[in-house]
Design an enzyme around this catalytic site. Structure first.
Site, PDB file in Angstrom:
ATOM      1  CE  LYS A  54      -3.494  -2.767   2.324  1.00 30.69           C
ATOM      2  NZ  LYS A  54      -4.525  -3.442   3.253  1.00 30.69           N
ATOM      3  CD  GLN A  98      -3.321  -4.631   5.875  1.00 31.93           C
ATOM      4  OE1 GLN A  98      -3.644  -4.008   5.845  1.00 31.93           O
ATOM      5  NE2 GLN A  98      -4.303  -5.621   6.245  1.00 31.93           N
ATOM      6  CG  ASP A 121      -9.389  -0.077   4.264  1.00 34.02           C
ATOM      7  OD1 ASP A 121      -9.609  -0.534   3.270  1.00 34.02           O
ATOM      8  OD2 ASP A 121      -9.657  -0.915   5.534  1.00 34.02           O
TER       9      ASP A 121
END
Ligand SMILES: NC(=O)c1ccc[n+]([C@@H]2O[C@H](COP(=O)([O-])OP(=O)(O)OC[C@H]3O[C@@H](n4cnc5c(N)ncnc54)[C@H](OP(=O)(O)O)[C@@H]3O)[C@@H](O)[C@H]2O)c1
Length: 303
Positions: A54, A98, A121
Site C-alpha cells: 500500500k 490493518q 476502507d
C-alpha cells in the site's frame, strides 16, 4: 476456446496512472498531496506485505503515506489514542487499521473510532449505512475493484444474473449491495444486476452457480469452484487468496478456464485492483476534506 483473462494487473496500471495524473494536477494547483496513514499492530507476515504494498503504491501515485507500527502487546487505549491523533492530522486524508488485530483489541471499537471522512476502507458503520442506502461516501476497495474489473473489460452487468459466493462484511455483502443497486450520479458502483448471494448454509450450490452469467467467488477455499459449476461463457471473478504450500491459490479451479468466457487470475486479478481503489478513495477523501474545510472557512469569514 480458453477464457479471456480479466487482467487486474494491467487495469490497475491504467487506473493508477489516472490517479497519479489527478494527484499531480492537485499539487500543481497548490493543494497538498493526498495522504494515507496505515496502522499495523503486531508482526503478522502477510499483513506486513499488504501494508508495504500500500505504501509503495501511494509513493508511485505521488501521494504521501504515513506508516504506524505498534507492538502486538498494544492496548486498545493506546491504539485509540493513535487513531484520535491521525483523525486530527490534516496531512492524513485516509486511514486504515490493518486486520487482523491482536485478541485484546476490539476491532469494532477501532473501526468506529476512525473518522468516517477518513475511512477509506468503508468499514465504519456510518459509511456502511450510506452504502446500503445507495448514497455511498466511499465504495469498499475490493468490491469496487471487482466491479471496475468487469465494467472496464466491457462486461455489461445491468439485468444480468450475478451469483456472489460469500457474504462477508469485507467482500460478499457490500459487493452484493453495489451490484443490485440502481445507478445514480452519487452511486458509481451501482450495477442494476440481479444478485444471488450464496453462503455456507446455502443448498445445492452448483445449481445456483450454474445460473450465473457472472460468478464471483469469495469463500477463501482453494479451488472451490470447479468447471462443472460454471455456465459456459460466464465471466468468473476469483477473489480467493489462500496460502497453500507457500503459493497463493484462488477459489476457482484452473480448469474453469476451459468453460468460462472470462476469468480473473490469482495472483494478478482482484488483488492489484483492491490497492488501486484504496488510492482512489484516498484521493476522494482529500477532495472531500478540502470541500469541508473551504465551507468552514467561508462560514467563519461571514461571522
Ligand atoms: N484479493 C483481495 O484483495 C482480497 C480482499 C479480501 C479478501 N480476499 C480473499 O477472499 C476470500 C474471502 O475473503 P472474506 O474476507 O470474504 O472471507 P470470510 O470472511 O472468511 O468469508 C467467507 C465467506 O464464504 C462463505 N463460505 C465458506 N465456506 C463455504 C462453503 N463451503 N460454501 C459456501 N459458502 C462458503 C462463508 O459463509 P458463512 O457466512 O456462512 O460462514 C462466508 O460468507 C479469502 O480468500 C480472502 O483472502 C482477497
Amino acid at each position: 476456446m480458453p477464457a479471456q483473462k480479466l487482467d487486474g494487473q494491467q487495469l490497475a496500471k491504467t487506473i493508477r496512472a489516472e490517479i497519479a495524473a489527478a494527484v499531480a494536477e492537485r499539487v500543481r494547483n497548490g493543494q497538498p498531496p493526498p495522504g494515507l496513514a496505515t496502522v499495523l499492530v503486531g508482526d503478522n507476515a502477510a499483513s506486513q506485505v499488504y501494508v508495504r504494498n500500500k505504501h509503495k503504491a501511494c509513493q508511485a501515485a505521488g501521494m504521501r503515506s504515513f506508516e504506524n507500527v505498534l507492538p502486538s502487546i498494544t492496548t486498545q487505549g493506546q491504539l485509540l489514542d493513535l487513531i484520535a491523533k491521525l483523525n486530527a492530522d490534516p496531512a492524513v486524508h485516509g486511514m486504515l487499521v490493518q486486520q487482523p488485530l491482536p485478541k485484546q483489541i476490539d476491532a469494532g471499537a477501532v473501526i468506529r473510532a476512525i473518522s468516517p471522512l477518513k475511512d477509506v476502507d468503508c468499514f465504519h458503520p456510518e459509511n456502511v449505512g450510506l452504502l446500503a442506502a445507495g448514497h455511498p461516501r466511499f465504495l469498499p476497495c475490493t468490491p469496487y475493484g471487482i466491479v471496475q474489473l468487469l465494467v472496464r473489460n466491457g462486461i455489461e452487468l445491468a439485468g444480468k444474473h450475478v451469483v456472489v459466493l460469500g457474504r462477508s462484511n469485507i467482500v460478499g455483502k457490500p459487493l452484493a449491495l453495489m451490484l443490485m443497486q440502481k445507478p445514480s450520479r452519487d452511486n458509481p458502483g451501482a450495477a442494476d444486476a440481479t444478485v444471488t448471494v450464496v453462503h455456507s448454509r446455502s443448498r445445492d450450490i452448483s445449481s445456483l452457480t450454474r445460473q450465473a452469467e457472472v460468478l464471483i467467488a469469495a469463500v477463501g477455499r482453494p479451488r472451490f469452484v470447479t468447471a462443472d459449476m460454471v455456465q459456459p461463457g460466464a465471466a468468473v471473478v476469483d477473489v480467493g487468496t489462500t496460502l497453500v504450500e507457500g503459493k497463493v491459490v484462488g477459489d476457482v479451479d484452473p480448469a474453469v478456464a476451459n468453460v468460462a468466457g472470462w476469468l480473473s487470475p490469482v495472483p494478478g486479478g482482484v488483488g492489484p485492483m483492491t490497492i488501486t481503489m484504496l488510492l482512489h478513495n484516498t484521493l476522494e477523501a482529500a477532495k472531500m476534506q478540502q470541500t469541508v474545510e473551504s465551507r468552514q472557512s467561508a462560514v467563519s469569514s461571514r461571522q
